[in-house]
Write a protein that holds these residues in place. Structure first.
Motif, mmCIF file in Angstrom:
data_model
loop_
_atom_site.group_PDB
_atom_site.id
_atom_site.type_symbol
_atom_site.label_atom_id
_atom_site.label_comp_id
_atom_site.label_asym_id
_atom_site.label_seq_id
_atom_site.Cartn_x
_atom_site.Cartn_y
_atom_site.Cartn_z
ATOM 1 N N ILE A 61 0.829 -1.196 0.000
ATOM 2 C CA ILE A 61 0.000 0.000 0.000
ATOM 3 C C ILE A 61 0.871 1.258 0.000
ATOM 4 O O ILE A 61 0.685 2.148 -0.819
ATOM 5 N N SER A 62 1.838 1.322 0.910
ATOM 6 C CA SER A 62 2.668 2.533 1.041
ATOM 7 C C SER A 62 3.956 2.473 0.227
ATOM 8 O O SER A 62 4.573 3.500 -0.020
ATOM 9 N N PHE A 63 4.399 1.279 -0.131
ATOM 10 C CA PHE A 63 5.663 1.052 -0.844
ATOM 11 C C PHE A 63 6.877 1.448 -0.011
ATOM 12 O O PHE A 63 7.953 1.683 -0.533
ATOM 13 N N GLU A 64 6.711 1.529 1.304
ATOM 14 C CA GLU A 64 7.807 1.802 2.227
ATOM 15 C C GLU A 64 8.208 0.501 2.908
ATOM 16 O O GLU A 64 7.430 -0.458 2.939
ATOM 17 N N ILE A 65 9.414 0.481 3.481
ATOM 18 C CA ILE A 65 9.863 -0.713 4.193
ATOM 19 C C ILE A 65 8.902 -0.981 5.349
ATOM 20 O O ILE A 65 8.593 -0.084 6.128
ATOM 21 N N MET A 66 8.451 -2.225 5.444
ATOM 22 C CA MET A 66 7.495 -2.592 6.485
ATOM 23 C C MET A 66 8.186 -2.653 7.850
ATOM 24 O O MET A 66 9.329 -3.090 7.947
ATOM 25 N N LYS A 67 7.464 -2.224 8.867
ATOM 26 C CA LYS A 67 7.969 -2.292 10.234
ATOM 27 C C LYS A 67 7.251 -3.387 11.021
ATOM 28 O O LYS A 67 7.814 -4.018 11.889
ATOM 29 N N ASP A 68 5.966 -3.573 10.697
ATOM 30 C CA ASP A 68 5.142 -4.571 11.380
ATOM 31 C C ASP A 68 4.350 -5.349 10.325
ATOM 32 O O ASP A 68 3.147 -5.124 10.149
ATOM 33 N N PRO A 69 5.029 -6.255 9.612
ATOM 34 C CA PRO A 69 4.343 -6.985 8.540
ATOM 35 C C PRO A 69 3.338 -7.996 9.088
ATOM 36 O O PRO A 69 3.600 -8.676 10.074
ATOM 37 N N VAL A 70 2.178 -8.031 8.435
ATOM 38 C CA VAL A 70 1.145 -9.019 8.768
ATOM 39 C C VAL A 70 0.756 -9.747 7.487
ATOM 40 O O VAL A 70 0.854 -9.201 6.389
ATOM 41 N N ILE A 71 0.313 -10.979 7.672
ATOM 42 C CA ILE A 71 -0.097 -11.782 6.519
ATOM 43 C C ILE A 71 -1.602 -12.029 6.619
ATOM 44 O O ILE A 71 -2.135 -12.227 7.701
ATOM 45 N N THR A 72 -2.261 -11.976 5.469
ATOM 46 C CA THR A 72 -3.706 -12.198 5.422
ATOM 47 C C THR A 72 -3.984 -13.677 5.168
ATOM 48 O O THR A 72 -3.087 -14.422 4.756
ATOM 49 N N PRO A 73 -5.222 -14.116 5.376
ATOM 50 C CA PRO A 73 -5.560 -15.516 5.088
ATOM 51 C C PRO A 73 -5.273 -15.906 3.630
ATOM 52 O O PRO A 73 -5.032 -17.073 3.334
ATOM 53 N N SER A 74 -5.275 -14.923 2.719
ATOM 54 C CA SER A 74 -4.996 -15.237 1.318
ATOM 55 C C SER A 74 -3.492 -15.343 1.042
ATOM 56 O O SER A 74 -3.084 -15.638 -0.075
ATOM 57 N N GLY A 75 -2.651 -15.049 2.071
ATOM 58 C CA GLY A 75 -1.208 -15.212 1.919
ATOM 59 C C GLY A 75 -0.453 -13.962 1.506
ATOM 60 O O GLY A 75 0.738 -14.018 1.218
#
Length: 129
Positions: A61-75
């Protein structure tokens, strides 16, 4: 400085120029030092050129380095704050797959977080990217 000299095979004893040095020897020392400097600057340029952040470390969404990555049920992995904002403002669906999605279904992507932390540790400049 001594680490750099050692890296390029210099001991430092040949660095001193005496008044009675042979001009040919002096020219040779000059050439050696110039070559060493050129190698050092070329290496520095190579390091600067490699300042790329891999796409997989950036949020979709932001195209910035993630700090708190989460994964959705779709992977799909997102930055938590960006995805939660999307869910709140736009709707309860995955922005990429459009599948229904609730905040409670988000799982911390610990493996990705570890990869990102390792990348940032080895590339401190990326913190400000």
């Amino acid at each position: 400085s001594s680490g750099i000299n050692a890296e390029y095979g210099e001991t430092g004893s040949d660095d001193v120029v005496e008044a009675d040095d042979d001009p040919t020897d002096l020219e040779s020392k000059y050439t050696n030092h110039l070559d060493t400097l050129n190698k050092m600057f070329a290496e520095l340029d190579d390091r600067r050129k490699k300042r790329d952040v891999p796409d997989y470390l950036c949020g979709k969404i932001s195209f910035e380095i993630m700090k708190d990555p989460v994964i959705t049920p779709s992977g799909v992995t997102y930055e938590r704050a960006n995805l939660e904002e999307h869910l709140q403002r736009v709707g309860h669906f995955d922005p990429l797959t459009r599948e229904p999605l609730k905040r409670e279904k988000l799982i911390p992507n610990l493996a990705m977080k570890e990869v990102i932390e390792d990348f940032l540790e080895n590339n401190p400049w990326a913190e400000y990217y």
